[in-house]
Design a protein around this motif. Structure first.
Motif, PDB file in Angstrom:
ATOM      1  N   ASP A   7       4.850   7.807   0.207  1.00 23.54           N
ATOM      2  CA  ASP A   7       3.568   7.399  -0.370  1.00 23.54           C
ATOM      3  C   ASP A   7       3.557   5.914  -0.716  1.00 23.54           C
ATOM      4  OD1 ASP A   7       2.644   9.923  -0.083  1.00 23.54           O
ATOM      5  OD2 ASP A   7       3.034  10.532  -2.152  1.00 23.54           O
ATOM      6  N   ARG A   8       4.653   5.437  -1.293  1.00 16.89           N
ATOM      7  CA  ARG A   8       4.718   4.007  -1.631  1.00 16.89           C
ATOM      8  C   ARG A   8       4.663   3.152  -0.366  1.00 16.89           C
ATOM      9  NH1 ARG A   8       8.454   5.934  -5.540  1.00 16.89           N
ATOM     10  NH2 ARG A   8      10.191   5.540  -4.119  1.00 16.89           N
ATOM     11  N   MET A   9       5.354   3.603   0.679  1.00 16.30           N
ATOM     12  CA  MET A   9       5.339   2.853   1.927  1.00 16.30           C
ATOM     13  C   MET A   9       3.934   2.837   2.536  1.00 16.30           C
ATOM     14  SD  MET A   9       7.301   3.685   5.479  1.00 16.30           S
ATOM     15  CE  MET A   9       6.202   5.078   5.717  1.00 16.30           C
ATOM     16  N   LEU A  10       3.264   4.011   2.528  1.00 18.18           N
ATOM     17  CA  LEU A  10       1.921   4.061   3.096  1.00 18.18           C
ATOM     18  C   LEU A  10       0.942   3.227   2.285  1.00 18.18           C
ATOM     19  CD1 LEU A  10       1.672   7.833   4.056  1.00 18.18           C
ATOM     20  CD2 LEU A  10       1.876   5.891   5.600  1.00 18.18           C
ATOM     21  N   GLY A  11       1.104   3.241   0.958  1.00 13.64           N
ATOM     22  CA  GLY A  11       0.245   2.399   0.141  1.00 13.64           C
ATOM     23  C   GLY A  11       0.414   0.938   0.477  1.00 13.64           C
ATOM     24  N   ALA A  12       1.667   0.529   0.664  1.00 14.26           N
ATOM     25  CA  ALA A  12       1.920  -0.877   1.010  1.00 14.26           C
ATOM     26  C   ALA A  12       1.369  -1.211   2.385  1.00 14.26           C
ATOM     27  CB  ALA A  12       3.424  -1.147   0.957  1.00 14.26           C
ATOM     28  N   VAL A  13       1.568  -0.282   3.348  1.00 11.94           N
ATOM     29  CA  VAL A  13       1.063  -0.525   4.698  1.00 11.94           C
ATOM     30  C   VAL A  13      -0.460  -0.596   4.688  1.00 11.94           C
ATOM     31  CG1 VAL A  13       0.848   0.492   6.998  1.00 11.94           C
ATOM     32  CG2 VAL A  13       3.058   0.477   5.845  1.00 11.94           C
ATOM     33  N   GLY A  14      -1.093   0.340   3.963  1.00 12.12           N
ATOM     34  CA  GLY A  14      -2.544   0.322   3.902  1.00 12.12           C
ATOM     35  C   GLY A  14      -3.073  -0.960   3.289  1.00 12.12           C
ATOM     36  N   HIS A  15      -2.434  -1.424   2.228  1.00 15.90           N
ATOM     37  CA  HIS A  15      -2.867  -2.678   1.594  1.00 15.90           C
ATOM     38  C   HIS A  15      -2.663  -3.857   2.536  1.00 15.90           C
ATOM     39  CE1 HIS A  15      -2.355  -6.279  -0.950  1.00 15.90           C
ATOM     40  NE2 HIS A  15      -3.335  -5.730  -1.668  1.00 15.90           N
ATOM     41  N   ASP A  16      -1.509  -3.895   3.190  1.00 14.02           N
ATOM     42  CA  ASP A  16      -1.212  -5.025   4.065  1.00 14.02           C
ATOM     43  C   ASP A  16      -2.128  -5.051   5.293  1.00 14.02           C
ATOM     44  OD1 ASP A  16       0.748  -5.732   2.326  1.00 14.02           O
ATOM     45  OD2 ASP A  16       2.399  -4.870   3.498  1.00 14.02           O
ATOM     46  N   LEU A  17      -2.566  -3.875   5.762  1.00 20.34           N
ATOM     47  CA  LEU A  17      -3.444  -3.851   6.925  1.00 20.34           C
ATOM     48  C   LEU A  17      -4.900  -4.119   6.554  1.00 20.34           C
ATOM     49  CD1 LEU A  17      -2.056  -0.856   9.017  1.00 20.34           C
ATOM     50  CD2 LEU A  17      -1.846  -3.297   9.490  1.00 20.34           C
ATOM     51  N   ARG A  18      -5.317  -3.632   5.387  1.00 27.93           N
ATOM     52  CA  ARG A  18      -6.705  -3.852   4.994  1.00 27.93           C
ATOM     53  C   ARG A  18      -6.994  -5.326   4.734  1.00 27.93           C
ATOM     54  NH1 ARG A  18      -6.247   1.188   1.969  1.00 27.93           N
ATOM     55  NH2 ARG A  18      -7.659   2.751   2.896  1.00 27.93           N
ATOM     56  N   THR A  19      -6.022  -6.040   4.220  1.00 28.77           N
ATOM     57  CA  THR A  19      -6.234  -7.464   3.924  1.00 28.77           C
ATOM     58  C   THR A  19      -6.536  -8.263   5.195  1.00 28.77           C
ATOM     59  OG1 THR A  19      -4.845  -7.305   1.959  1.00 28.77           O
ATOM     60  CG2 THR A  19      -5.217  -9.519   2.888  1.00 28.77           C
ATOM     61  N   PRO A  20      -5.725  -8.185   6.262  1.00 23.01           N
ATOM     62  CA  PRO A  20      -6.085  -8.945   7.476  1.00 23.01           C
ATOM     63  C   PRO A  20      -7.345  -8.420   8.154  1.00 23.01           C
ATOM     64  CG  PRO A  20      -4.159  -7.574   7.870  1.00 23.01           C
ATOM     65  CD  PRO A  20      -4.406  -7.538   6.401  1.00 23.01           C
ATOM     66  N   LEU A  21      -7.632  -7.104   8.034  1.00 19.81           N
ATOM     67  CA  LEU A  21      -8.876  -6.599   8.610  1.00 19.81           C
ATOM     68  C   LEU A  21     -10.087  -7.172   7.882  1.00 19.81           C
ATOM     69  CD1 LEU A  21      -8.013  -2.831   9.286  1.00 19.81           C
ATOM     70  CD2 LEU A  21      -8.449  -4.613  10.984  1.00 19.81           C
ATOM     71  N   ALA A  22      -9.993  -7.247   6.559  1.00 17.03           N
ATOM     72  CA  ALA A  22     -11.098  -7.848   5.803  1.00 17.03           C
ATOM     73  C   ALA A  22     -11.262  -9.323   6.155  1.00 17.03           C
ATOM     74  CB  ALA A  22     -10.853  -7.671   4.301  1.00 17.03           C
ATOM     75  N   SER A  23     -10.138 -10.034   6.290  1.00 18.24           N
ATOM     76  CA  SER A  23     -10.203 -11.444   6.668  1.00 18.24           C
ATOM     77  C   SER A  23     -10.794 -11.604   8.063  1.00 18.24           C
ATOM     78  CB  SER A  23      -8.805 -12.059   6.606  1.00 18.24           C
ATOM     79  OG  SER A  23      -8.824 -13.394   7.043  1.00 18.24           O
ATOM     80  N   LEU A  24     -10.386 -10.707   8.966  1.00 19.55           N
ATOM     81  CA  LEU A  24     -10.910 -10.761  10.329  1.00 19.55           C
ATOM     82  C   LEU A  24     -12.407 -10.479  10.345  1.00 19.55           C
ATOM     83  CD1 LEU A  24     -10.194 -11.119  13.317  1.00 19.55           C
ATOM     84  CD2 LEU A  24      -9.708  -8.663  13.408  1.00 19.55           C
ATOM     85  N   ARG A  25     -12.858  -9.591   9.476  1.00 22.80           N
ATOM     86  CA  ARG A  25     -14.290  -9.287   9.411  1.00 22.80           C
ATOM     87  C   ARG A  25     -15.075 -10.514   8.955  1.00 22.80           C
ATOM     88  NH1 ARG A  25     -17.796  -4.913   8.369  1.00 22.80           N
ATOM     89  NH2 ARG A  25     -19.898  -5.798   8.373  1.00 22.80           N
ATOM     90  N   VAL A  26     -14.545 -11.249   7.995  1.00 17.84           N
ATOM     91  CA  VAL A  26     -15.229 -12.470   7.528  1.00 17.84           C
ATOM     92  C   VAL A  26     -15.329 -13.490   8.653  1.00 17.84           C
ATOM     93  CG1 VAL A  26     -15.105 -14.405   5.932  1.00 17.84           C
ATOM     94  CG2 VAL A  26     -14.596 -12.086   5.141  1.00 17.84           C
ATOM     95  N   ARG A  27     -14.281 -13.652   9.413  1.00 17.33           N
ATOM     96  CA  ARG A  27     -14.283 -14.629  10.490  1.00 17.33           C
ATOM     97  C   ARG A  27     -15.207 -14.199  11.633  1.00 17.33           C
ATOM     98  NH1 ARG A  27      -7.788 -16.050  10.824  1.00 17.33           N
ATOM     99  NH2 ARG A  27      -7.622 -16.880   8.662  1.00 17.33           N
ATOM    100  N   VAL A  28     -15.273 -12.889  11.862  1.00 15.76           N
ATOM    101  CA  VAL A  28     -16.138 -12.399  12.940  1.00 15.76           C
ATOM    102  C   VAL A  28     -17.604 -12.675  12.623  1.00 15.76           C
ATOM    103  CG1 VAL A  28     -16.986 -10.280  14.018  1.00 15.76           C
ATOM    104  CG2 VAL A  28     -14.535 -10.702  13.837  1.00 15.76           C
TER     105      VAL A  28
END
Length: 448
Positions: free
Chosen positions: A244-265
Motif C-alpha cells: 500500500d505504501r509503495m502504491l501510494g508513492a507510485v500514484g503520487h509520483d505519477l499523478r504529479t507529472p500527469l498534472a504537469s503534462l495537462r497544464v502544458r498541453v
C-alpha cells in the motif's frame, strides 16, 4: 446414490474408528468366551456322565447292585440310571447332542473302556418339569453308552445356553463404549475446536489488517500450527502494508507529472491535437485510479458498519438520476448487511456503470435467498457468453463486440467489484436472464 459411512470430521472419524475396533474386539471376545463356555459345559456334563457310566459298568460287572429299599429310591434310580440289553426308549422331542456324545466317547477311551456306541440327547422341557426343576438354568441330558453288548443310560445336566454370557457381553460392550468413547470425544473436540477456528481464519480475507491473532490452544501439534499461522498472517499483513505504501508513492509520483503534462498541453494551439492529448491524459489518470483501487480493494482501512440496503440503493439511484443516468429501483427487500460502506458503493457503482455503458440502463434490486442478501444490478444488453462470464472478472480482461475498448475503461471494474465482494465475505456472480440482459449479483451474509 452412494452411501458414505466414513465421516468427514476429525471427531467423527476417531469415534467411528474406535467404535468399529471395539465392536470387532468384542466379537472376537464373544467367540472365544462362547467356545470356552461350551468346553466348560461339555466338561461338566460329560465328566459327570462318564463317572456314572464307569461306576455303573463296574458295579454291573461285580453284580453288587442292591435292591432298592422303597418305591422312591427305585424311581430315583430309574431316573438316573438304566441298564438293559436293548436300547432304552427316549422321550418324544429329545434333541440329539453329537458334541457331548463325542466328548464322552473320548473320555471313556482315555479310561480304557471301549464303548461300541455313545450317544447323547437333551430332554424336552416337559421332562424338566416332571423332574421338578423348571427354574434351574440348565438342561436334563441322557447319555447312552453300549459296552460289552449292554446299554448304560445315565442322566446328567448341562448349562442351558449362552443367554447369560450374551447379556454379560452386552453390558460389557456398553460400559467399554461409555468409558472409551466419551474421553475420546472430549479429546477430539479439544483438538478440533482450535482447528475449526484456524480454518475460519484461513478462509478470511488476508487483507483485513485488524484481525486478531488466534489463541494458541489444544494439543502441542495444534498449538505449533496456530503459532505458525499467526506468524504467516503477520508476514502477509506486513507485505500488504508495504504494498500500500509503495502504491501510494507510485500514484503520487505519477499523478504529479500527469498534472504537469495537462497544464502544458493546454498551451497547444491546435484544438484537435490538444483535445486528443487531453483525452489520452485523462484516460491514463482514470486507468491509474482503477489500478490503485484494485490493489487497495481489500486493504481494510475502512471500518465495517451495519448498512440498511434500502437506504443505500436509494442514495445510489438518486445520485445517478441527478446526473441524467437511466438507473431505476426494482423490488428491494428490507435487509441489512455488515460491510464497509464506501467500498460497497464503489462495487455497485462499477456494476451500474457497466450496465449503463453496455446494457442501455441499470435496475437495482435486493432479495433474500438462503440466508444471504442478493444485490442485483440488471441491464438490458446483449448479455455475455459463458466464456466471457468466467474471464471478464479478471483484471484487464475485456470482452468483444459491444464490450470493446471504444467504450472506455481498463477492464478493471468487475475485478474491483469481485475483490470488494469477497473482502466482505460475499461473492460476485454474473448470469444471463432468460428474457435477455445480464444480472450482476453481489451476495453477502444477511445481518439480523
Amino acid at each position: 446414490m452412494k452411501l458414505r459411512l466414513w465421516p468427514k470430521s476429525l471427531i467423527g472419524q476417531l469415534v467411528f474408528a474406535v467404535a468399529v475396533m471395539l465392536f470387532v474386539a468384542q466379537a472376537i471376545n464373544f467367540v472365544l468366551l462362547s467356545r470356552g463356555q461350551r468346553q466348560q459345559t461339555l466338561a461338566h456334563g460329560g465328566g459327570m456322565a462318564v463317572a456314572r457310566v464307569i461306576d455303573a459298568i463296574e458295579r454291573d460287572r461285580r453284580g453288587d447292585f442292591r435292591r432298592p429299599q422303597n418305591d422312591e429310591e427305585a424311581r430315583e434310580r430309574t431316573q438316573k440310571l438304566v441298564i438293559s440289553d436293548a436300547m432304552p426308549p427316549l422321550p418324544a422331542g429329545a434333541v440329539r447332542l453329537p458334541d457331548l456324545a463325542a466328548y464322552v466317547s473320548g473320555l471313556l477311551d482315555e479310561t480304557n473302556i471301549r464303548a461300541e456306541m455313545v450317544d447323547a440327547w437333551a430332554l424336552p422341557p416337559r421332562e424338566r418339569q416332571r423332574l421338578r426343576r423348571p427354574d434351574f438354568p440348565d438342561r436334563a441330558v441322557i447319555v447312552v453308552a453300549k459296552v460289552d453288548g449292554r446299554y448304560f443310560a445315565v442322566r446328567t445336566r448341562i448349562a442351558a445356553g449362552g443367554n447369560r454370557l450374551q447379556g454379560f457381553l452386552v453390558w460389557q460392550t456398553l460400559s467399554l463404549y461409555l468409558l472409551l468413547l466419551v474421553p475420546i470425544m472430549l479429546i477430539a473436540y479439544r483438538a478440533a475446536r482450535p482447528l475449526r477456528d484456524l480454518t475460519r481464519a484461513a478462509r478470511a480475507n488476508p487483507a483485513l489488517r485488524d484481525a486478531e491473532p488466534l489463541e494458541e490452544e489444544g494439543p502441542s501439534d495444534v498449538r505449533d500450527l496456530i503459532a505458525a499461522f499467526n506468524a504467516y498472517r503477520g508476514r502477509i499483513s506486513t507485505m500488504l502494508s508495504d504494498k500500500d505504501r509503495m502504491l501510494g508513492a507510485v500514484g503520487h509520483d505519477l499523478r504529479t507529472p500527469l498534472a504537469s503534462l495537462r497544464v502544458r498541453v493546454e498551451q497547444v494551439e491546435d484544438d484537435m491535437l490538444r483535445d486528443k492529448m487531453i483525452a489520452s491524459i485523462e484516460e491514463m489518470t482514470a486507468m491509474l485510479s482503477d489500478i490503485l483501487a484494485l490493489a487497495r480493494s481489500g486493504a481494510g482501512t475502512e471500518a465495517q458498519k451495519r448498512i440498511p440496503l434500502r437506504e443505500l440503493i436509494g442514495e445510489l439511484a438518486a445520485d445517478y438520476q441527478e446526473r441524467g443516468k437511466d438507473v431505476a429501483i426494482g423490488d428491494v427487500a428490507d435487509a441489512a448487511v455488515v460491510a464497509r460502506p464506501m467500498l460497497l458503493k464503489r462495487a455497485l457503482r462499477n456494476l451500474a456503470d457497466n450496465a449503463i455503458a453496455y446494457g442501455v440502463r441499470a435496475r437495482l434490486s435486493v432479495a433474500i435467498e438462503g440466508g444471504r442478501v442478493r444485490i442485483v444490478v440488471s441491464d438490458d444488453g446483449p448479455g455475455l457468453t459463458d466464456a466471457q462470464i468466467h474471464t471478464l472478472v479478471e483484471p484487464f480482461a475485456r470482452g468483444e463486440q459491444s464490450r470493446n475498448r471504444a467504450t472506455g475503461g481498463a477492464g478493471l471494474g468487475l475485478s474491483i467489484a469481485r475483490d470488494i465482494a469477497e473482502g466482505e465475505g460475499g461473492t460476485l456472480m454474473l448470469s444471463n436472464r432468460a428474457g435477455g440482459g445480464l444480472d450482476a449479483v453481489i451476495a453477502l451474509p444477511l445481518q439480523a
